[in-house]
Write a protein that holds these residues in place. Sequence first.
Motif, PDB file in Angstrom:
ATOM      1  N   HIS A   1     150.620  73.843 -65.941  1.00  0.00           N
ATOM      2  CA  HIS A   1     150.709  72.471 -66.074  1.00  0.00           C
ATOM      3  C   HIS A   1     150.110  71.777 -65.113  1.00  0.00           C
ATOM      4  CE1 HIS A   1     154.726  73.244 -64.906  1.00  0.00           C
ATOM      5  NE2 HIS A   1     154.634  72.252 -64.493  1.00  0.00           N
ATOM      6  N   GLY A   2     149.789  70.463 -65.080  1.00  0.00           N
ATOM      7  CA  GLY A   2     149.649  69.818 -63.780  1.00  0.00           C
ATOM      8  C   GLY A   2     148.243  69.200 -63.835  1.00  0.00           C
ATOM      9  N   ASP A   3     147.290  69.891 -64.743  1.00  0.00           N
ATOM     10  CA  ASP A   3     145.864  69.232 -64.819  1.00  0.00           C
ATOM     11  C   ASP A   3     145.474  69.198 -66.367  1.00  0.00           C
ATOM     12  OD1 ASP A   3     145.475  69.033 -61.917  1.00  0.00           O
ATOM     13  OD2 ASP A   3     145.502  71.419 -62.060  1.00  0.00           O
ATOM     14  N   GLN A   4     146.109  68.127 -67.088  1.00  0.00           N
ATOM     15  CA  GLN A   4     146.015  68.201 -68.399  1.00  0.00           C
ATOM     16  C   GLN A   4     144.533  67.663 -68.868  1.00  0.00           C
ATOM     17  OE1 GLN A   4     148.266  69.298 -70.454  1.00  0.00           O
ATOM     18  NE2 GLN A   4     149.569  69.822 -68.820  1.00  0.00           N
ATOM     19  N   ASN A   5     143.925  66.670 -67.873  1.00  0.00           N
ATOM     20  CA  ASN A   5     142.493  66.214 -68.290  1.00  0.00           C
ATOM     21  C   ASN A   5     141.872  65.998 -66.931  1.00  0.00           C
ATOM     22  OD1 ASN A   5     143.518  63.638 -67.320  1.00  0.00           O
ATOM     23  ND2 ASN A   5     144.666  63.697 -68.899  1.00  0.00           N
ATOM     24  N   LEU A   6     140.547  65.755 -67.047  1.00  0.00           N
ATOM     25  CA  LEU A   6     139.813  65.564 -65.905  1.00  0.00           C
ATOM     26  C   LEU A   6     140.355  64.379 -65.102  1.00  0.00           C
ATOM     27  CD1 LEU A   6     137.386  66.227 -64.397  1.00  0.00           C
ATOM     28  CD2 LEU A   6     136.008  64.487 -65.464  1.00  0.00           C
ATOM     29  N   ALA A   7     140.793  63.395 -65.380  1.00  0.00           N
ATOM     30  CA  ALA A   7     141.346  62.124 -64.765  1.00  0.00           C
ATOM     31  C   ALA A   7     142.818  62.611 -63.743  1.00  0.00           C
ATOM     32  CB  ALA A   7     141.812  60.994 -65.410  1.00  0.00           C
ATOM     33  N   GLU A   8     143.641  63.386 -64.326  1.00  0.00           N
ATOM     34  CA  GLU A   8     144.746  64.075 -63.699  1.00  0.00           C
ATOM     35  C   GLU A   8     144.286  65.084 -62.655  1.00  0.00           C
ATOM     36  OE1 GLU A   8     148.959  65.866 -64.665  1.00  0.00           O
ATOM     37  OE2 GLU A   8     147.521  65.635 -66.405  1.00  0.00           O
ATOM     38  N   ARG A   9     143.272  65.899 -63.052  1.00  0.00           N
ATOM     39  CA  ARG A   9     142.888  67.154 -62.109  1.00  0.00           C
ATOM     40  C   ARG A   9     142.332  66.069 -60.890  1.00  0.00           C
ATOM     41  NH1 ARG A   9     141.240  72.172 -63.267  1.00  0.00           N
ATOM     42  NH2 ARG A   9     141.370  71.667 -65.407  1.00  0.00           N
TER      43      ARG A   9
ATOM     44  N   TYR B   1     150.242  62.696 -64.225  1.00  0.00           N
ATOM     45  CA  TYR B   1     150.238  62.125 -62.979  1.00  0.00           C
ATOM     46  C   TYR B   1     151.592  62.506 -62.178  1.00  0.00           C
ATOM     47  CZ  TYR B   1     146.330  59.521 -64.407  1.00  0.00           C
ATOM     48  OH  TYR B   1     145.164  59.649 -65.091  1.00  0.00           O
ATOM     49  N   LEU B   2     152.584  63.041 -62.690  1.00  0.00           N
ATOM     50  CA  LEU B   2     154.022  63.369 -62.039  1.00  0.00           C
ATOM     51  C   LEU B   2     153.543  64.389 -60.829  1.00  0.00           C
ATOM     52  CD1 LEU B   2     156.580  64.064 -64.623  1.00  0.00           C
ATOM     53  CD2 LEU B   2     156.569  62.140 -62.971  1.00  0.00           C
ATOM     54  N   HIS B   3     152.592  65.233 -61.079  1.00  0.00           N
ATOM     55  CA  HIS B   3     152.245  66.161 -59.931  1.00  0.00           C
ATOM     56  C   HIS B   3     151.626  65.582 -58.768  1.00  0.00           C
ATOM     57  CE1 HIS B   3     152.079  70.250 -58.527  1.00  0.00           C
ATOM     58  NE2 HIS B   3     151.018  69.913 -57.964  1.00  0.00           N
ATOM     59  N   ALA B   4     150.816  64.529 -58.910  1.00  0.00           N
ATOM     60  CA  ALA B   4     150.108  63.784 -57.845  1.00  0.00           C
ATOM     61  C   ALA B   4     151.293  62.713 -57.255  1.00  0.00           C
ATOM     62  CB  ALA B   4     148.918  62.876 -58.791  1.00  0.00           C
TER      63      ALA B   4
ATOM     64  N   MET C   1     162.985  64.658 -56.876  1.00  0.00           N
ATOM     65  CA  MET C   1     163.092  64.496 -58.462  1.00  0.00           C
ATOM     66  C   MET C   1     161.922  64.618 -58.982  1.00  0.00           C
ATOM     67  SD  MET C   1     165.245  60.882 -57.471  1.00  0.00           S
ATOM     68  CE  MET C   1     165.391  60.288 -59.172  1.00  0.00           C
ATOM     69  N   LEU C   2     160.727  64.124 -58.428  1.00  0.00           N
ATOM     70  CA  LEU C   2     159.350  64.304 -58.957  1.00  0.00           C
ATOM     71  C   LEU C   2     159.164  65.646 -59.337  1.00  0.00           C
ATOM     72  CD1 LEU C   2     157.411  61.799 -57.177  1.00  0.00           C
ATOM     73  CD2 LEU C   2     158.117  61.573 -59.513  1.00  0.00           C
ATOM     74  N   PHE C   3     159.448  66.710 -58.451  1.00  0.00           N
ATOM     75  CA  PHE C   3     159.242  68.203 -58.538  1.00  0.00           C
ATOM     76  C   PHE C   3     159.903  68.605 -59.881  1.00  0.00           C
ATOM     77  CE2 PHE C   3     159.885  72.538 -57.644  1.00  0.00           C
ATOM     78  CZ  PHE C   3     158.582  72.874 -57.372  1.00  0.00           C
ATOM     79  N   VAL C   4     161.413  68.447 -59.867  1.00  0.00           N
ATOM     80  CA  VAL C   4     162.132  68.776 -60.946  1.00  0.00           C
ATOM     81  C   VAL C   4     161.580  68.092 -62.314  1.00  0.00           C
ATOM     82  CG1 VAL C   4     164.277  68.758 -62.155  1.00  0.00           C
ATOM     83  CG2 VAL C   4     163.890  69.119 -59.816  1.00  0.00           C
ATOM     84  N   ALA C   5     161.178  66.650 -62.215  1.00  0.00           N
ATOM     85  CA  ALA C   5     160.677  66.221 -63.380  1.00  0.00           C
ATOM     86  C   ALA C   5     159.417  66.775 -63.896  1.00  0.00           C
ATOM     87  CB  ALA C   5     160.494  64.768 -63.274  1.00  0.00           C
ATOM     88  N   ASP C   6     158.400  67.114 -63.038  1.00  0.00           N
ATOM     89  CA  ASP C   6     157.109  67.821 -63.239  1.00  0.00           C
ATOM     90  C   ASP C   6     157.180  69.105 -64.011  1.00  0.00           C
ATOM     91  OD1 ASP C   6     154.446  68.159 -63.202  1.00  0.00           O
ATOM     92  OD2 ASP C   6     154.398  69.146 -61.339  1.00  0.00           O
TER      93      ASP C   6
END
Length: 269
Positions: A95-103, A248-251, A235-240
Amino acid sequence: MTQNSILNHSRALEGVHGVQVAPHSPFDLTETTQNEDFHTSTGRTSTTEANQQLLMQIEIYNNVHTTNLLLTCTRRLWHQRPACLRPIHCSISCHGDQNLAERFANVVTSIPFIALGIHAPRKNINSKLYANSLIGVGVASSMYHSSRGRLRKFLRWVDYTMIATTTVCLSMALRNENPKLLMAASAIFLPVNPMMVSVIHTGMMEVAFAKRALKDPDLRMAHTVHKMSSLIGCMLFVADDLFPKTPYLHAAWHLAAAVGVGTCNKLLE
Protein backbone atom coordinates in the motif's frame (compact mmCIF):
# COMPACT_ATOMS: atom_id res chain seq x y z
CA MET A 1 55.58 -98.79 34.70
CA THR A 2 56.46 -99.48 31.07
CA GLN A 3 54.07 -99.63 28.17
CA ASN A 4 54.57 -103.46 27.85
CA SER A 5 53.57 -103.97 31.48
CA ILE A 6 50.43 -101.91 30.95
CA LEU A 7 49.50 -103.99 27.90
CA ASN A 8 50.06 -107.27 29.76
CA HIS A 9 47.97 -106.06 32.68
CA SER A 10 45.16 -105.14 30.29
CA ARG A 11 45.27 -108.55 28.64
CA ALA A 12 45.10 -110.20 32.03
CA LEU A 13 41.95 -108.28 32.88
CA GLU A 14 40.32 -109.20 29.57
CA GLY A 15 39.82 -112.71 30.81
CA VAL A 16 37.77 -111.62 33.81
CA HIS A 17 34.01 -111.95 33.27
CA GLY A 18 32.22 -108.62 32.77
CA VAL A 19 35.31 -106.52 32.44
CA GLN A 20 36.01 -104.66 29.22
CA VAL A 21 39.17 -102.72 28.76
CA ALA A 22 39.06 -99.79 26.39
CA PRO A 23 42.19 -98.34 24.95
CA HIS A 24 43.13 -95.18 26.80
CA SER A 25 45.78 -92.60 26.18
CA PRO A 26 47.22 -90.58 29.03
CA PHE A 27 47.03 -87.51 26.79
CA ASP A 28 43.23 -87.60 26.38
CA LEU A 29 42.47 -85.88 29.66
CA THR A 30 44.94 -83.15 29.03
CA GLU A 31 43.65 -82.57 25.50
CA THR A 32 40.04 -82.50 26.64
CA THR A 33 40.80 -80.02 29.38
CA GLN A 34 42.60 -77.74 26.98
CA ASN A 35 39.69 -77.83 24.50
CA GLU A 36 37.19 -77.00 27.23
CA ASP A 37 39.32 -74.04 28.34
CA PHE A 38 39.53 -72.81 24.75
CA HIS A 39 35.77 -72.95 24.21
CA THR A 40 35.15 -71.25 27.56
CA SER A 41 37.58 -68.45 26.70
CA THR A 42 36.05 -68.07 23.25
CA GLY A 43 32.54 -67.81 24.72
CA ARG A 44 33.58 -65.13 27.18
CA THR A 45 35.27 -63.11 24.43
CA SER A 46 32.22 -63.32 22.19
CA THR A 47 29.96 -62.15 25.03
CA THR A 48 32.24 -59.21 25.82
CA GLU A 49 32.36 -58.13 22.18
CA ALA A 50 28.57 -58.40 21.91
CA ASN A 51 28.15 -56.25 25.02
CA GLN A 52 30.56 -53.67 23.67
CA GLN A 53 28.70 -53.50 20.34
CA LEU A 54 25.39 -53.16 22.18
CA LEU A 55 26.76 -50.29 24.28
CA MET A 56 28.09 -48.57 21.17
CA GLN A 57 24.71 -48.88 19.46
CA ILE A 58 22.95 -47.46 22.52
CA GLU A 59 25.40 -44.53 22.65
CA ILE A 60 24.93 -43.81 18.94
CA TYR A 61 21.16 -43.92 19.35
CA ASN A 62 21.30 -41.53 22.30
CA ASN A 63 23.51 -39.10 20.36
CA VAL A 64 21.21 -39.16 17.34
CA HIS A 65 18.14 -38.70 19.54
CA THR A 66 19.74 -35.75 21.37
CA THR A 67 20.76 -34.13 18.08
CA ASN A 68 17.26 -34.49 16.64
CA LEU A 69 15.78 -33.03 19.83
CA LEU A 70 18.10 -30.01 19.66
CA LEU A 71 17.27 -29.45 15.99
CA THR A 72 13.55 -29.61 16.73
CA CYS A 73 13.85 -27.09 19.57
CA THR A 74 15.96 -24.80 17.39
CA ARG A 75 13.38 -24.90 14.59
CA ARG A 76 10.57 -24.09 17.03
CA LEU A 77 12.47 -21.16 18.50
CA TRP A 78 13.32 -19.89 15.00
CA HIS A 79 9.70 -20.05 13.83
CA GLN A 80 8.47 -18.43 17.06
CA ARG A 81 11.05 -15.60 17.01
CA PRO A 82 9.69 -12.06 17.50
CA ALA A 83 8.81 -9.86 14.56
CA CYS A 84 11.90 -7.70 15.07
CA LEU A 85 14.07 -10.68 14.11
CA ARG A 86 12.08 -11.60 11.02
CA PRO A 87 13.04 -10.39 7.55
CA ILE A 88 10.86 -7.74 5.98
CA HIS A 89 7.96 -8.97 3.92
CA CYS A 90 6.37 -6.91 1.22
CA SER A 91 4.08 -8.19 -1.47
CA ILE A 92 3.84 -6.74 -4.95
CA SER A 93 0.71 -4.85 -3.95
CA CYS A 94 2.26 -2.83 -1.09
CA HIS A 95 0.00 0.00 0.00
CA GLY A 96 1.00 3.66 -0.26
CA ASP A 97 0.36 4.31 -3.97
CA GLN A 98 -3.37 3.81 -4.48
CA ASN A 99 -3.63 6.10 -7.50
CA LEU A 100 -1.51 8.25 -9.77
CA ALA A 101 -1.92 11.40 -7.65
CA GLU A 102 -0.77 9.64 -4.49
CA ARG A 103 2.11 8.02 -6.35
CA PHE A 104 3.21 11.43 -7.60
CA ALA A 105 2.97 12.90 -4.08
CA ASN A 106 5.15 10.13 -2.66
CA VAL A 107 7.80 10.66 -5.34
CA VAL A 108 7.85 14.42 -4.86
CA THR A 109 8.13 14.15 -1.07
CA SER A 110 11.13 11.84 -1.51
CA ILE A 111 13.15 14.61 -3.20
CA PRO A 112 13.85 16.56 0.07
CA PHE A 113 16.08 13.70 1.22
CA ILE A 114 18.25 14.19 -1.85
CA ALA A 115 18.50 17.92 -1.08
CA LEU A 116 19.37 17.22 2.56
CA GLY A 117 22.12 14.86 1.46
CA ILE A 118 23.59 17.42 -0.93
CA HIS A 119 23.70 20.14 1.76
CA ALA A 120 24.77 17.90 4.67
CA PRO A 121 28.16 18.65 6.28
CA ARG A 122 31.07 16.71 4.76
CA LYS A 123 33.88 17.26 7.26
CA ASN A 124 35.27 13.72 7.26
CA ILE A 125 34.79 10.33 5.65
CA ASN A 126 31.97 9.33 8.03
CA SER A 127 29.99 12.51 7.44
CA LYS A 128 30.48 12.09 3.69
CA LEU A 129 29.13 8.55 3.87
CA TYR A 130 26.12 9.81 5.79
CA ALA A 131 25.45 12.60 3.28
CA ASN A 132 25.68 10.22 0.33
CA SER A 133 23.41 7.71 2.10
CA LEU A 134 20.76 10.43 2.45
CA ILE A 135 20.88 10.93 -1.30
CA GLY A 136 20.51 7.18 -1.67
CA VAL A 137 17.39 7.24 0.51
CA GLY A 138 15.76 9.85 -1.72
CA VAL A 139 16.66 7.97 -4.89
CA ALA A 140 15.53 4.58 -3.54
CA SER A 141 12.23 6.00 -2.26
CA SER A 142 11.52 7.72 -5.59
CA MET A 143 12.26 4.53 -7.55
CA TYR A 144 10.09 2.42 -5.26
CA HIS A 145 7.04 4.68 -5.42
CA SER A 146 7.31 5.00 -9.20
CA SER A 147 7.72 1.25 -9.77
CA ARG A 148 5.19 -1.42 -10.65
CA GLY A 149 5.06 -5.18 -11.01
CA ARG A 150 7.51 -7.62 -9.47
CA LEU A 151 10.30 -5.03 -9.35
CA ARG A 152 8.31 -3.14 -6.73
CA LYS A 153 8.92 -5.81 -4.08
CA PHE A 154 12.69 -5.65 -4.58
CA LEU A 155 12.74 -1.86 -4.54
CA ARG A 156 10.78 -1.87 -1.29
CA TRP A 157 13.61 -3.90 0.24
CA VAL A 158 16.13 -1.44 -1.21
CA ASP A 159 14.17 1.44 0.31
CA TYR A 160 14.19 -0.09 3.80
CA THR A 161 17.86 -1.07 3.49
CA MET A 162 18.94 2.42 2.47
CA ILE A 163 17.09 3.93 5.45
CA ALA A 164 18.87 1.50 7.79
CA THR A 165 22.21 2.25 6.13
CA THR A 166 21.67 5.97 6.73
CA THR A 167 21.07 5.41 10.45
CA VAL A 168 24.27 3.36 10.70
CA CYS A 169 26.25 6.04 8.85
CA LEU A 170 24.81 8.70 11.17
CA SER A 171 25.97 6.72 14.22
CA MET A 172 29.45 6.53 12.71
CA ALA A 173 29.43 10.26 11.98
CA LEU A 174 28.31 11.21 15.51
CA ARG A 175 30.79 8.94 17.29
CA ASN A 176 34.38 8.33 16.31
CA GLU A 177 34.34 4.87 17.88
CA ASN A 178 31.34 2.56 18.02
CA PRO A 179 31.19 -0.89 19.66
CA LYS A 180 32.67 -3.35 17.18
CA LEU A 181 30.18 -6.04 18.15
CA LEU A 182 27.26 -3.69 17.49
CA MET A 183 28.60 -2.65 14.10
CA ALA A 184 29.25 -6.27 13.12
CA ALA A 185 25.70 -7.26 14.16
CA SER A 186 24.31 -4.27 12.23
CA ALA A 187 26.17 -5.36 9.11
CA ILE A 188 24.79 -8.89 9.43
CA PHE A 189 21.16 -7.89 10.05
CA LEU A 190 21.14 -4.95 7.63
CA PRO A 191 20.09 -6.96 4.55
CA VAL A 192 17.87 -9.33 6.58
CA ASN A 193 15.98 -7.00 8.91
CA PRO A 194 16.79 -3.35 8.17
CA MET A 195 13.88 -2.15 10.32
CA MET A 196 15.49 -3.50 13.50
CA VAL A 197 18.83 -1.89 12.58
CA SER A 198 17.09 1.44 11.97
CA VAL A 199 15.36 1.35 15.37
CA ILE A 200 18.60 0.60 17.26
CA HIS A 201 20.73 3.27 15.60
CA THR A 202 17.91 5.84 15.65
CA GLY A 203 17.66 5.32 19.41
CA MET A 204 21.41 5.87 19.75
CA MET A 205 21.10 9.09 17.74
CA GLU A 206 18.22 10.33 19.92
CA VAL A 207 20.28 9.82 23.07
CA ALA A 208 23.28 11.61 21.56
CA PHE A 209 21.07 14.49 20.35
CA ALA A 210 19.51 14.94 23.81
CA LYS A 211 22.91 14.98 25.54
CA ARG A 212 24.32 17.50 23.10
CA ALA A 213 21.25 19.74 23.44
CA LEU A 214 21.64 19.85 27.22
CA LYS A 215 25.22 21.08 26.90
CA ASP A 216 24.83 23.37 23.87
CA PRO A 217 22.03 26.01 24.07
CA ASP A 218 22.24 26.60 20.31
CA LEU A 219 20.97 23.07 19.68
CA ARG A 220 17.93 23.27 21.96
CA MET A 221 15.65 24.80 19.36
CA ALA A 222 16.72 22.24 16.78
CA HIS A 223 16.21 19.47 19.32
CA THR A 224 12.71 20.70 20.12
CA VAL A 225 11.78 20.72 16.43
CA HIS A 226 13.36 17.29 16.09
CA LYS A 227 11.27 15.86 18.95
CA MET A 228 8.04 17.25 17.52
CA SER A 229 8.76 16.05 13.99
CA SER A 230 9.83 12.61 15.27
CA LEU A 231 6.63 12.26 17.31
CA ILE A 232 4.45 13.28 14.37
CA GLY A 233 6.44 11.01 12.06
CA CYS A 234 5.93 8.00 14.35
CA MET A 235 2.20 8.65 14.53
CA LEU A 236 1.95 8.94 10.75
CA PHE A 237 4.02 5.79 10.24
CA VAL A 238 1.72 3.76 12.51
CA ALA A 239 -1.40 5.32 10.96
CA ASP A 240 -0.14 4.48 7.48
CA ASP A 241 0.15 0.85 8.51
CA LEU A 242 -3.21 0.72 10.32
CA PHE A 243 -5.18 2.66 7.71
CA PRO A 244 -3.59 1.78 4.36
CA LYS A 245 -6.54 3.12 2.36
CA THR A 246 -6.17 6.65 3.76
CA PRO A 247 -4.58 8.79 1.02
CA TYR A 248 -1.40 10.85 1.41
CA LEU A 249 -0.48 9.49 4.83
CA HIS A 250 2.76 8.12 3.44
CA ALA A 251 3.62 11.43 1.80
CA ALA A 252 2.98 13.24 5.09
CA TRP A 253 5.32 10.81 6.81
CA HIS A 254 7.99 11.63 4.23
CA LEU A 255 7.75 15.32 5.10
CA ALA A 256 7.87 14.74 8.87
CA ALA A 257 10.86 12.45 8.48
CA ALA A 258 12.62 14.99 6.27
CA VAL A 259 12.21 17.68 8.95
CA GLY A 260 13.63 15.33 11.58
CA VAL A 261 16.60 14.44 9.39
CA GLY A 262 17.25 18.13 8.69
CA THR A 263 17.55 18.85 12.41
CA CYS A 264 19.97 15.92 12.77
CA ASN A 265 22.31 17.65 10.33
CA LYS A 266 22.78 20.33 12.98
CA LEU A 267 24.69 17.79 15.04
CA LEU A 268 27.33 17.48 12.32
CA GLU A 269 27.97 21.19 11.81
